[in-house]
Motif scaffolding. Sequence first.
Motif, PDB file in Angstrom:
ATOM      1  N   HIS A  43       0.849  -1.211   0.000  1.00 20.55           N
ATOM      2  CA  HIS A  43       0.000   0.000   0.000  1.00 20.55           C
ATOM      3  C   HIS A  43       0.876   1.251   0.000  1.00 20.55           C
ATOM      4  CE1 HIS A  43      -2.930   3.032   0.828  1.00 20.55           C
ATOM      5  NE2 HIS A  43      -2.453   3.281   2.031  1.00 20.55           N
ATOM      6  N   THR A  44       0.787   1.995  -1.104  1.00 21.83           N
ATOM      7  CA  THR A  44       1.497   3.274  -1.199  1.00 21.83           C
ATOM      8  C   THR A  44       0.557   4.275  -1.862  1.00 21.83           C
ATOM      9  OG1 THR A  44       2.361   3.148  -3.463  1.00 21.83           O
ATOM     10  CG2 THR A  44       3.615   1.971  -1.772  1.00 21.83           C
ATOM     11  N   HIS A  45       1.031   5.513  -1.927  1.00 25.49           N
ATOM     12  CA  HIS A  45       0.321   6.538  -2.699  1.00 25.49           C
ATOM     13  C   HIS A  45       1.226   7.007  -3.848  1.00 25.49           C
ATOM     14  CE1 HIS A  45      -2.959   6.891   0.293  1.00 25.49           C
ATOM     15  NE2 HIS A  45      -2.008   6.460   1.102  1.00 25.49           N
ATOM     16  N   THR A 160      -2.492   3.657  -5.045  1.00 25.78           N
ATOM     17  CA  THR A 160      -3.863   3.888  -4.566  1.00 25.78           C
ATOM     18  C   THR A 160      -4.562   4.665  -5.674  1.00 25.78           C
ATOM     19  OG1 THR A 160      -3.173   3.959  -2.260  1.00 25.78           O
ATOM     20  CG2 THR A 160      -5.262   5.042  -2.787  1.00 25.78           C
ATOM     21  N   VAL A 185      -4.722  -0.287  -7.391  1.00 26.58           N
ATOM     22  CA  VAL A 185      -5.747  -0.618  -6.386  1.00 26.58           C
ATOM     23  C   VAL A 185      -6.953   0.273  -6.614  1.00 26.58           C
ATOM     24  CG1 VAL A 185      -6.346  -0.159  -3.977  1.00 26.58           C
ATOM     25  CG2 VAL A 185      -4.456  -1.637  -4.508  1.00 26.58           C
ATOM     26  N   ARG A 187      -9.662   2.290  -5.226  1.00 23.03           N
ATOM     27  CA  ARG A 187     -10.008   2.872  -3.918  1.00 23.03           C
ATOM     28  C   ARG A 187     -11.453   3.362  -3.927  1.00 23.03           C
ATOM     29  NH1 ARG A 187      -6.401   4.303   0.710  1.00 23.03           N
ATOM     30  NH2 ARG A 187      -7.698   5.705   1.925  1.00 23.03           N
ATOM     31  N   ALA A 238     -10.199  -1.135  -2.050  1.00 20.12           N
ATOM     32  CA  ALA A 238      -9.798  -0.644  -0.728  1.00 20.12           C
ATOM     33  C   ALA A 238     -10.666   0.516  -0.277  1.00 20.12           C
ATOM     34  CB  ALA A 238      -8.337  -0.183  -0.775  1.00 20.12           C
ATOM     35  N   SER A 240     -10.810   3.351   3.281  1.00 23.60           N
ATOM     36  CA  SER A 240     -10.418   3.760   4.632  1.00 23.60           C
ATOM     37  C   SER A 240     -11.704   4.158   5.358  1.00 23.60           C
ATOM     38  CB  SER A 240      -9.439   4.928   4.514  1.00 23.60           C
ATOM     39  OG  SER A 240      -9.580   5.805   5.601  1.00 23.60           O
ATOM     40  N   SER A 273      -9.595  -4.362   0.956  1.00 23.44           N
ATOM     41  CA  SER A 273      -8.792  -3.852   2.075  1.00 23.44           C
ATOM     42  C   SER A 273      -9.638  -2.872   2.881  1.00 23.44           C
ATOM     43  CB  SER A 273      -7.544  -3.158   1.513  1.00 23.44           C
ATOM     44  OG  SER A 273      -6.971  -2.341   2.495  1.00 23.44           O
ATOM     45  N   TRP A 342       0.208   1.206  10.339  1.00 20.17           N
ATOM     46  CA  TRP A 342      -0.250   2.264   9.446  1.00 20.17           C
ATOM     47  C   TRP A 342      -0.071   3.641  10.086  1.00 20.17           C
ATOM     48  CZ3 TRP A 342      -6.261   2.770   8.991  1.00 20.17           C
ATOM     49  CH2 TRP A 342      -6.604   3.789   8.078  1.00 20.17           C
ATOM     50  N   HIS A 370       3.598  -2.056   5.230  1.00 21.80           N
ATOM     51  CA  HIS A 370       3.514  -1.426   3.912  1.00 21.80           C
ATOM     52  C   HIS A 370       4.149  -0.053   4.143  1.00 21.80           C
ATOM     53  CE1 HIS A 370      -0.014   0.084   6.112  1.00 21.80           C
ATOM     54  NE2 HIS A 370       0.225   1.201   5.448  1.00 21.80           N
ATOM     55  N   ASP A 372       3.180   3.057   2.765  1.00 27.12           N
ATOM     56  CA  ASP A 372       2.305   4.229   2.700  1.00 27.12           C
ATOM     57  C   ASP A 372       3.026   5.439   2.105  1.00 27.12           C
ATOM     58  OD1 ASP A 372      -0.317   5.327   3.101  1.00 27.12           O
ATOM     59  OD2 ASP A 372      -0.464   4.088   4.882  1.00 27.12           O
TER      60      ASP A 372
END
Length: 434
Positions: A43-45, A160, A185, A187, A238, A240, A273, A342, A370, A372
């Motif tokens: 998981h990254t941006h 993401t 991914v 989102r 995914a 949040s 996720s 996280w 991960h 992030d």
Amino acid sequence: MKATLPKLSSAMTASTGAQALEIGQISPVVENVLASTEIIDIHTHLFAPSFGKLGLWGIDELLTYHYLEAEFFRSSHTTPDQYFALSKTQQADAIWRALFVENTPLSESTRGVVAVLKAFGLRTDAQNLAEARAFFGSQSVDEHIHRVFEMAGISTVVMTNDPLDPQEAPIWLNGVSEHPQFRAVLRLDKILRQWTANWQVLAGQRYKVDAQASEKSAAEVQRFLFDWCKRMRPMYMAVSLPDTFLYPAETAGNRLLTEAVLPACLELNLPLSLMIGVRLQVNPALRLAGDALGRADLRSLENICRTFPENRFLVSVLSRENQHELCVYARKFSNLMPFGCWWFLNNPSIVEEITRERIEMLGTSFIPQHSDARVLEQVIYKWSNTRRTLAPILANSYRLLVEDGGRVSRNDIERDITRLFRSNAESWMNFNKS
Ligand code: RAT
Ligand code: ZN
């Protein structure tokens, strides 16, 4: 600079990988295997080069990372309004001065910038950013990405990707060529958390949805997801979720989760996720840095894992207080894969505590971390710190096993570290599918 592998004694290198290790041999072997295992960063941006300006890299982006912005306001008289009125280079200059020149960079995020500068052979104690800017300004992005991945010891990053983002969506719609090291991914925050503000975007793309997220809308959201999965070929979907997230509960988000997202994940064989525990915008003046966290009621997660046994869930929880429960739920539900430490948890003291707890309760059936990362070069320090924190924890687990009468070889350690940092992700996300 590639991570230097710890030297193994000649007796150890001569031995075969299957031989039992003495207690004194464990630590160097663990360090060596950790250093040589290429990690999948789940998981990254970060963005592949074809996403152009969405991909952030270089010293000004590193310094204006929102983790550092939050720290800046504690060590400067500049107000958020004044700060956000500055240009990017002025912001970076202000942060450098406040956190690196006038104060010692002791926090995790400030040390990270120091580690990146050091990794590229740049001065870490300069009064200004001239040298660093000249260095990063002279890099060509494709070669730089390749070098950074090597330095970080990672093979692949998972991005993401928000299909409702006004900057990102047109890039996908125009067609992007796939980059072997950047996986997508899908989102879902805007759909599952902010339906009222976003349903019209879907309506504008000719999906027959309404503000109430009716049954008809759910079918149309599912059609939207299938279309976007075809386009993005994501590793997973995914979302949040806030600390107040409850399931079941009569909300538009839950209806779409139940009737659109979970059936789509099942049909496409994708995990979902769930990143649970953010308290959005407790201080809106700080913008991206304005979110906090809260303890969530993980009985909602229990309900989801039990109600949808065929779906797979990758789960990270933001509150330290939720970590033990997450491990317990993972023992109850094999469709639950805990991952990562996280955001506010990604500090050595907390990573250490969480990882020890997970190994003690789950063996190697979890994904420890991960990055992030939002800025490319962050993967260098984030993964170096993870390896540094995890090496003694893993070595100690093997030591306890040997003291208890077990046996451990280099092959065992390789298999375990590969499982933690690669195979769990590969098998859960159908990583290798074409
Ligand atoms: O860690 C972060 O950078 C946060 O701002 C969030 O983006 C979080 O990681 C998320 O993916 O929601
Ligand atoms: Zn994130």
